[in-house]
Write an enzyme that holds these catalytic residues in place. Structure first.
Site, PDB file in Angstrom:
ATOM      1  N   ARG A  63       0.833  -1.210   0.000  1.00 18.08           N
ATOM      2  CA  ARG A  63       0.000   0.000   0.000  1.00 18.08           C
ATOM      3  C   ARG A  63       0.870   1.264   0.000  1.00 18.08           C
ATOM      4  O   ARG A  63       0.571   2.245  -0.679  1.00 18.08           O
ATOM      5  CB  ARG A  63      -0.924  -0.015   1.225  1.00 18.08           C
ATOM      6  CG  ARG A  63      -1.850   1.160   1.269  1.00 18.08           C
ATOM      7  CD  ARG A  63      -2.952   0.992   2.298  1.00 18.08           C
ATOM      8  NE  ARG A  63      -3.951   2.024   2.147  1.00 18.08           N
ATOM      9  CZ  ARG A  63      -4.305   2.889   3.100  1.00 18.08           C
ATOM     10  NH1 ARG A  63      -3.750   2.813   4.294  1.00 18.08           N
ATOM     11  NH2 ARG A  63      -5.206   3.803   2.865  1.00 18.08           N
ATOM     12  N   ASP A 108       2.891   6.099  -2.655  1.00 17.68           N
ATOM     13  CA  ASP A 108       4.043   6.872  -3.136  1.00 17.68           C
ATOM     14  C   ASP A 108       3.837   7.212  -4.615  1.00 17.68           C
ATOM     15  O   ASP A 108       3.947   8.362  -5.023  1.00 17.68           O
ATOM     16  CB  ASP A 108       5.336   6.057  -2.950  1.00 17.68           C
ATOM     17  CG  ASP A 108       6.572   6.882  -3.300  1.00 17.68           C
ATOM     18  OD1 ASP A 108       6.535   8.116  -3.113  1.00 17.68           O
ATOM     19  OD2 ASP A 108       7.578   6.297  -3.760  1.00 17.68           O
ATOM     20  N   GLY A 167       4.381  10.711  -8.433  1.00 15.37           N
ATOM     21  CA  GLY A 167       5.245   9.663  -8.963  1.00 15.37           C
ATOM     22  C   GLY A 167       5.988   8.869  -7.903  1.00 15.37           C
ATOM     23  O   GLY A 167       6.013   9.218  -6.720  1.00 15.37           O
ATOM     24  N   SER A 208       8.702  10.054  -1.959  1.00 17.21           N
ATOM     25  CA  SER A 208       8.306  11.282  -1.235  1.00 17.21           C
ATOM     26  C   SER A 208       7.423  10.967  -0.027  1.00 17.21           C
ATOM     27  O   SER A 208       7.376  11.732   0.936  1.00 17.21           O
ATOM     28  CB  SER A 208       7.594  12.261  -2.172  1.00 17.21           C
ATOM     29  OG  SER A 208       6.566  11.595  -2.872  1.00 17.21           O
ATOM     30  N   PRO A 218      -7.448   7.546  -4.333  1.00 13.72           N
ATOM     31  CA  PRO A 218      -8.882   7.249  -4.385  1.00 13.72           C
ATOM     32  C   PRO A 218      -9.495   7.172  -2.994  1.00 13.72           C
ATOM     33  O   PRO A 218      -8.829   6.788  -2.032  1.00 13.72           O
ATOM     34  CB  PRO A 218      -8.911   5.865  -5.051  1.00 13.72           C
ATOM     35  CG  PRO A 218      -7.583   5.254  -4.753  1.00 13.72           C
ATOM     36  CD  PRO A 218      -6.607   6.383  -4.660  1.00 13.72           C
ATOM     37  N   HIS A 243      -5.970  -5.937  -2.659  1.00 17.39           N
ATOM     38  CA  HIS A 243      -6.823  -6.112  -1.477  1.00 17.39           C
ATOM     39  C   HIS A 243      -7.120  -7.584  -1.223  1.00 17.39           C
ATOM     40  O   HIS A 243      -7.994  -7.918  -0.432  1.00 17.39           O
ATOM     41  CB  HIS A 243      -8.129  -5.312  -1.630  1.00 17.39           C
ATOM     42  CG  HIS A 243      -7.938  -3.832  -1.547  1.00 17.39           C
ATOM     43  ND1 HIS A 243      -8.926  -2.924  -1.813  1.00 17.39           N
ATOM     44  CD2 HIS A 243      -6.848  -3.082  -1.213  1.00 17.39           C
ATOM     45  CE1 HIS A 243      -8.469  -1.689  -1.653  1.00 17.39           C
ATOM     46  NE2 HIS A 243      -7.205  -1.758  -1.295  1.00 17.39           N
ATOM     47  N   ASP A 247     -10.059  -9.876   2.799  1.00 19.57           N
ATOM     48  CA  ASP A 247     -10.443 -11.205   2.309  1.00 19.57           C
ATOM     49  C   ASP A 247     -10.670 -12.089   3.530  1.00 19.57           C
ATOM     50  O   ASP A 247      -9.710 -12.529   4.169  1.00 19.57           O
ATOM     51  CB  ASP A 247      -9.314 -11.738   1.418  1.00 19.57           C
ATOM     52  CG  ASP A 247      -9.540 -13.170   0.968  1.00 19.57           C
ATOM     53  OD1 ASP A 247     -10.498 -13.807   1.453  1.00 19.57           O
ATOM     54  OD2 ASP A 247      -8.749 -13.645   0.129  1.00 19.57           O
ATOM     55  N   THR A 307      -8.804 -15.775   3.069  1.00 14.05           N
ATOM     56  CA  THR A 307      -7.336 -15.937   3.078  1.00 14.05           C
ATOM     57  C   THR A 307      -6.657 -14.551   3.209  1.00 14.05           C
ATOM     58  O   THR A 307      -6.052 -14.068   2.255  1.00 14.05           O
ATOM     59  CB  THR A 307      -6.845 -16.635   1.775  1.00 14.05           C
ATOM     60  OG1 THR A 307      -7.334 -15.884   0.646  1.00 14.05           O
ATOM     61  CG2 THR A 307      -7.334 -18.061   1.667  1.00 14.05           C
ATOM     62  N   ASP A 351      -3.845 -14.138  -3.487  1.00  7.31           N
ATOM     63  CA  ASP A 351      -4.463 -15.044  -4.455  1.00  7.31           C
ATOM     64  C   ASP A 351      -5.659 -14.355  -5.113  1.00  7.31           C
ATOM     65  O   ASP A 351      -5.902 -13.172  -4.870  1.00  7.31           O
ATOM     66  CB  ASP A 351      -4.896 -16.356  -3.763  1.00  7.31           C
ATOM     67  CG  ASP A 351      -5.828 -16.087  -2.579  1.00  7.31           C
ATOM     68  OD1 ASP A 351      -6.372 -14.967  -2.479  1.00  7.31           O
ATOM     69  OD2 ASP A 351      -6.014 -16.998  -1.753  1.00  7.31           O
TER      70      ASP A 351
HETATM   71  C1  HEM Z   1      -8.938   1.342  -6.159  1.00  5.04           C
HETATM   72  C2  HEM Z   1      -8.940   2.234  -5.223  1.00  5.04           C
HETATM   73  C3  HEM Z   1      -8.452   1.972  -3.828  1.00  5.04           C
HETATM   74  C4  HEM Z   1      -9.029   2.427  -2.694  1.00  5.04           C
HETATM   75  C5  HEM Z   1     -10.274   3.281  -2.581  1.00  5.04           C
HETATM   76  C6  HEM Z   1      -8.245   1.923  -1.598  1.00  5.04           C
HETATM   77  C7  HEM Z   1      -8.506   2.200  -0.260  1.00  5.04           C
HETATM   78  C8  HEM Z   1      -7.926   1.514   0.791  1.00  5.04           C
HETATM   79  C9  HEM Z   1      -8.326   1.665   2.170  1.00  5.04           C
HETATM   80  C10 HEM Z   1      -9.402   2.604   2.707  1.00  5.04           C
HETATM   81  C11 HEM Z   1      -7.575   0.802   2.895  1.00  5.04           C
HETATM   82  C12 HEM Z   1      -7.640   0.558   4.406  1.00  5.04           C
HETATM   83  C13 HEM Z   1      -6.593   1.378   5.133  1.00  5.04           C
HETATM   84  C14 HEM Z   1      -6.727   1.253   6.614  1.00  5.04           C
HETATM   85  O1  HEM Z   1      -7.805   1.518   7.140  1.00  5.04           O
HETATM   86  O2  HEM Z   1      -5.732   0.913   7.283  1.00  5.04           O
HETATM   87  C15 HEM Z   1      -6.704   0.116   1.971  1.00  5.04           C
HETATM   88  C16 HEM Z   1      -5.799  -0.856   2.323  1.00  5.04           C
HETATM   89  C17 HEM Z   1      -4.941  -1.455   1.438  1.00  5.04           C
HETATM   90  N1  HEM Z   1      -4.745  -1.111   0.110  1.00  5.04           N
HETATM   91 FE1  HEM Z   1      -6.001  -0.024  -0.988  1.00  5.04          FE
HETATM   92  N2  HEM Z   1      -7.211   1.191  -2.076  1.00  5.04           N
HETATM   93  C18 HEM Z   1      -7.279   1.203  -3.444  1.00  5.04           C
HETATM   94  C19 HEM Z   1      -6.358   0.646  -4.331  1.00  5.04           C
HETATM   95  C20 HEM Z   1      -5.222  -0.020  -3.932  1.00  5.04           C
HETATM   96  C21 HEM Z   1      -4.126  -0.360  -4.794  1.00  5.04           C
HETATM   97  C22 HEM Z   1      -4.024   0.031  -6.271  1.00  5.04           C
HETATM   98  C23 HEM Z   1      -3.223  -1.044  -4.038  1.00  5.04           C
HETATM   99  C24 HEM Z   1      -1.875  -1.608  -4.417  1.00  5.04           C
HETATM  100  C25 HEM Z   1      -1.528  -1.957  -5.614  1.00  5.04           C
HETATM  101  C26 HEM Z   1      -3.767  -1.144  -2.701  1.00  5.04           C
HETATM  102  C27 HEM Z   1      -3.213  -1.827  -1.666  1.00  5.04           C
HETATM  103  C28 HEM Z   1      -3.766  -1.902  -0.393  1.00  5.04           C
HETATM  104  C29 HEM Z   1      -3.320  -2.834   0.614  1.00  5.04           C
HETATM  105  C30 HEM Z   1      -2.299  -3.933   0.433  1.00  5.04           C
HETATM  106  C31 HEM Z   1      -4.059  -2.539   1.775  1.00  5.04           C
HETATM  107  C32 HEM Z   1      -3.938  -3.197   3.155  1.00  5.04           C
HETATM  108  C33 HEM Z   1      -3.005  -2.351   4.013  1.00  5.04           C
HETATM  109  C34 HEM Z   1      -2.727  -2.937   5.378  1.00  5.04           C
HETATM  110  O3  HEM Z   1      -3.253  -3.982   5.753  1.00  5.04           O
HETATM  111  O4  HEM Z   1      -1.909  -2.302   6.087  1.00  5.04           O
HETATM  112  N3  HEM Z   1      -4.958  -0.473  -2.674  1.00  5.04           N
HETATM  113  N4  HEM Z   1      -6.930   0.582   0.698  1.00  5.04           N
END
Ligand code: HEM
Length: 329
Positions: free
Chosen positions: A63, A68, A73, A77, A165, A195, A248, A251, A256
């Protein structure tokens, strides 16, 4: 046959290798082959250790890389600490939940790399490598990472708004934002598959539980059992801000294609996750990635490569920071 040709084309795009003498302006997989050949092994060593000690480092770092790249870019940062006079990117409201283990991973990896090759490898590249390593350690694809990014010399909380987003965005808003970063519809659906691992705080989906689109009702596209379970951990107000819910439920630490299966069962956590299933432009890809996990891995890898190439700074457009948390003096 056609399938093999497709794979080869994709691999050729990824394996952008530097040829001849590697100069500072290049951006390629073998950028450090002469100057710091052990960089990948050093970062992997730290990632492996963090993955054992604190598995949450994996989703947290993936994340962090996304946050970043989307803001000015992939230039490290987001790693800069605020000072008394200046609020840096990482302290913007949209970044408040970035987990400490992600920053710790990068700082430890940087220390390991600096000990071997001082002043050579950027923090931005270390973050890109670590994110990939965690994808692979969690069971996802082990794709090649281009390198040669310079660290940016600007990090401002004010630059974040509008570049990341929100969890209640519509598919239109998601597509527009991703398009503004050079990412298309399949990149959006494939990258959302990140996710597949990790967790969200209640504020990421609270409106879906109690007041969806200001209706005073829950989101009708959420499975009733999931709704009940999430309401137990996330009351309408005054809930514990430390509570985390897995993206998820099946898992949570395995990278996956289960994420896409969950969306078809109305088990998406964020509004934006479930929305991918509710829009014909993205629904077919959700079904496709669920059915063909290999294609998900392939498309995720190429989308990470594209995301990792957003507004990369090379040559004298940036610096190699000594300490990832502050600019060089
Ligand atoms: C499509 C729009 C996306 C939205 C609206 C979004 C939003 C969020 C939000 C609200 C969380 C929870 C943060 C928290 O409460 O701690 C989250 C977690 C996460 N996001 Fe996204 N995200 C998006 C796209 C992405 C993308 C493109 C990636 C990576 C390629 C990503 C990777 C992750 C990961 C791995 C987590 C889990 C973080 C953790 O467990 O510490 N997300 N995201």
């Amino acid at each position: 046959m056609g399938f093999n040709i497709q794979i080869n084309v994709v691999l050729v795009i990824w394996f952008v290798v530097c040829v001849g003498s590697i100069d500072a302006d290049q951006f390629c997989v073998n950028f450090y082959s002469k100057s710091c050949p052990s960089v990948e092994a050093l970062v992997l060593g730290v990632a492996k250790q963090k993955f054992v000690e604190a598995p949450v480092s994996a989703p947290a770092t993936i994340r962090l890389f996304f946050h970043d790249c989307f803001v000015d870019g992939c230039d490290g940062s987001v790693l800069i600490s605020s000072t008394q006079k200046h609020l840096a990117e990482r302290d913007a409201a949209d970044n408040k939940n970035l987990a400490a283990d992600a920053f710790d991973t990068v700082n430890k990896a940087k220390a390991a790399v600096e000990a071997k090759c001082p002043g050579i490898v950027s923090c931005a590249d270390i973050l890109a490598i670590a994110a990939r390593d965690f994808v692979a350690l969690a069971g996802g694809p082990n794709y090649p990472v281009k390198k040669g990014r310079k660290d940016g010399k600007l990090s401002a909380a004010s630059r974040v708004t509008g570049n990341l987003p929100q969890a209640n965005y519509t598919v239109d808003q998601l597509l527009n934002l991703f398009a503004s970063k050079g990412l298309n519809r399949s990149d959006l659906v494939a990258l959302s598959g990140a996710h597949s691992i990790g967790f969200s705080h209640c504020d990421g989906f609270l409106d879906r539980l109690y007041n969806y689109h200001k209706t005073n009702k829950p989101d009708p596209s959420m499975d009733p059992k999931l709704l009940k379970a999430l309401r137990m951990s996330c009351p309408p107000m005054g809930g514990n801000t430390d509570i985390l819910s897995p993206f998820d439920v099946n898992t949570p630490f395995k990278f996956d294609s289960m994420y896409y299966n969950n969306l078809q069962l109305n088990l998406g956590l964020l509004g934006t996750d479930q929305a991918l299933m509710g829009d014909p432009r993205t629904k077919t890809l959700v079904q496709f990635y669920d059915k063909y996990g290999n294609n998900f891995f392939q498309d995720f890898s190429s989308a990470m490569d594209k995301m990792g190439s957003i507004a990369v700074k090379t040559g004298n457009q940036g610096e190699i920071r000594k300490d990832c948390t502050r600019f060089n003096a």
